[in-house]
Write a protein that holds these residues in place. Sequence first.
Motif, mmCIF file in Angstrom:
data_model
loop_
_atom_site.group_PDB
_atom_site.id
_atom_site.type_symbol
_atom_site.label_atom_id
_atom_site.label_comp_id
_atom_site.label_asym_id
_atom_site.label_seq_id
_atom_site.Cartn_x
_atom_site.Cartn_y
_atom_site.Cartn_z
ATOM 1 N N UNK A 113 0.411 5.654 1.237
ATOM 2 C CA UNK A 113 0.525 6.091 -0.159
ATOM 3 C C UNK A 113 0.467 4.860 -1.071
ATOM 4 N N UNK A 114 1.230 3.827 -0.733
ATOM 5 C CA UNK A 114 1.250 2.590 -1.506
ATOM 6 C C UNK A 114 -0.152 1.974 -1.573
ATOM 7 N N UNK A 115 -0.797 1.903 -0.435
ATOM 8 C CA UNK A 115 -2.149 1.318 -0.376
ATOM 9 C C UNK A 115 -3.111 2.074 -1.299
ATOM 10 N N UNK A 116 -3.040 3.396 -1.306
ATOM 11 C CA UNK A 116 -3.924 4.188 -2.160
ATOM 12 C C UNK A 116 -3.548 4.053 -3.637
ATOM 13 N N UNK A 117 -2.261 3.977 -3.934
ATOM 14 C CA UNK A 117 -1.830 3.795 -5.326
ATOM 15 C C UNK A 117 -2.337 2.469 -5.861
ATOM 16 N N UNK A 118 -2.330 1.441 -5.033
ATOM 17 C CA UNK A 118 -2.779 0.121 -5.459
ATOM 18 C C UNK A 118 -4.268 0.102 -5.838
ATOM 19 N N UNK A 119 -4.999 1.107 -5.461
ATOM 20 C CA UNK A 119 -6.416 1.188 -5.839
ATOM 21 C C UNK A 119 -6.592 1.583 -7.295
ATOM 22 N N UNK A 120 -5.550 2.170 -7.921
ATOM 23 C CA UNK A 120 -5.697 2.605 -9.311
ATOM 24 C C UNK A 120 -4.502 2.280 -10.207
#
Length: 166
Positions: free
Chosen positions: A67-74
């Motif tokens: 979840x953190x990794x995907x949030x860091x994309x935006x």
Amino acid sequence: MENRILLVDDEEEIVGLVEEVLQKEGFHVIRKAHTDTGTDALKICRNFQPNVIVLDIMLPDMDGLEVCKQIRQFSYCSILFLSSKNDDVDKILGLSWGGDDYITKPFRINELLSRMRSVQRRYHRQEEDIVQIQYLSIYPKQGKVYREQEEVLLTALEYRLLMVFI
């Protein structure tokens, strides 16, 4: 400054306690992932745009690291992991995947409040350094430019010219 906080944890008691304490301490704009899943957390994060996320690592559909990794994309919001995983490896992974802090369960509520204030201060300092022009976000300290959440790669000359024009 508005405190937009997203709480993501599959333990309702913890979410309720944290929400209650944060509200008493002046953190009034709080959202929770409705079904306690990483997928919901990502959807809420995109729409709500929190400046701090309190994120559990062990979620039913995907782990908090993903979840953190995907949030860091935006998003550049602060992410504070709150997890029962207390090995050093887990902590290192959480911080290296984009987390700003890591607290293990069981936790002391005063420690959580102190860490929340700390990540809030860092976030607000960072937020003040953003130049927003229509769909462009310019981060002068980092030398980065984003167009609608996507990084724009500029040469050094192009970046200097952009800064002159703004």
